[in-house]
Design a protein around this motif. Sequence first.
Motif: not given
Length: 313
Positions: A220-231
Motif C-alpha cells: 500500500q502506498v500514498n504517493n503517485t511516484d511510488a505507485y508508478l514505480y511499484a507497478c
Amino acid sequence: MDKFESMKRFVTVAQVGSFTRATEMLGLPKSSVSASIKSLEQQINTRLLQRSTRQINLTRDGERYLTKCLSILEQVDSLDSEFQQPSLISGCLHVDMPSRFAANILLPHLNSWYERYPDISIKLRCNDQRADLIKDGVDCVIRAGHLGDSELVAMPLTQLTVINCVSADYAEKYGKPQSVNDLAHHYLIDYAQNLQTQTAVFEHIAQHHLQLVEMKSRLQVNNTDAYLYACLSGLGIAQLPAMSAEPYLARGELVEILPDYPAPVIPLSIIYASRRQVPKRLSLFMAWLQELTNNAVKTNLIMQARSRQSATK
C-alpha cells in the motif's frame, strides 16, 4: 516601518500559526517580525496574538483584525495588478501539487512561464496529501479526485483517463487477467492517501455503475511516484492515469490489461481559497496551467490513438 508592512507580517504569522515558519516564509529575522506585530498591537491598542511556549493563537480581536487585513491586502494587490502590464506583475506564488503532475505537466514547461512573467517566482511543494491553504501559506493546490464540501473554490482542469496496467515482467510471470474473475489470482498495488484502508479494491465501471472487486495486496502506498514505480517493478496491478502510463506503455515497460473493464475517470482540479478578488498573478498562473493541461491531454490522446493503431497492425 509602515503599518501596511506590519499588517502583512501579522497576516503571515496568523495564517501559519508560528513565528518560526512565518519568518522562513518572509525571509526575515524572527526578532524583526515579532517587533512589527508588537508595534502594530501598540498602534491599535489591543492584543492580536496569544503567545505561549508551544503555539500562537489569535485573540478575538485578532480574528476580527485578520479578516479586515486580508480584505485590505487583497484589494491593494488587485488594484496594483489592474494597472500593470501582465509581463510586469511581480511576486511569489506558493503552489502544491502531486509529484507526477509536476514532472509530466509543470516542470517541462516552466521556462515558458518565466518568459511570459519573469518577475513572478514559484515555490513548488510536491505532495499527494491535502494541504491546508491558510495554515501552509499556499496560494493554490492541484488535486485529483472528488472534493468534499468546503469553503475552498475548485476550478476543474480535466478528467484523467485511467488505464489498468501491469509491468511486462509481471505479465510474463503471472499472466494477464482476462476478466475480473481472474483477479482472485493476482495482486493489487493499493493506493491510499492515509494508509488506513483495510481492503484493497479494483475499481471498474460496468453498465454505468461503479463496481468494486476485493483483491489481495502486499503493498500500500500514498504517493503517485511510488505507485508508478511499484507497478514498473512488477509488484502488482495498478490503475494509472493515462498521462503517466502512456510513455511506459509505448516502450513496452507496462502492459495494458482488462481494457473492457475501464476504471472511472479521475477529476483533476485547481483548488484555491474563496476570495472576492483573486490576485492577478494567481489568476494568470491558473489560466496558464489550464492551457498546459489541455495541451497535455490532446497530446496524450494522440499518443493513445497511435499506440492502438500500431497494436492492430
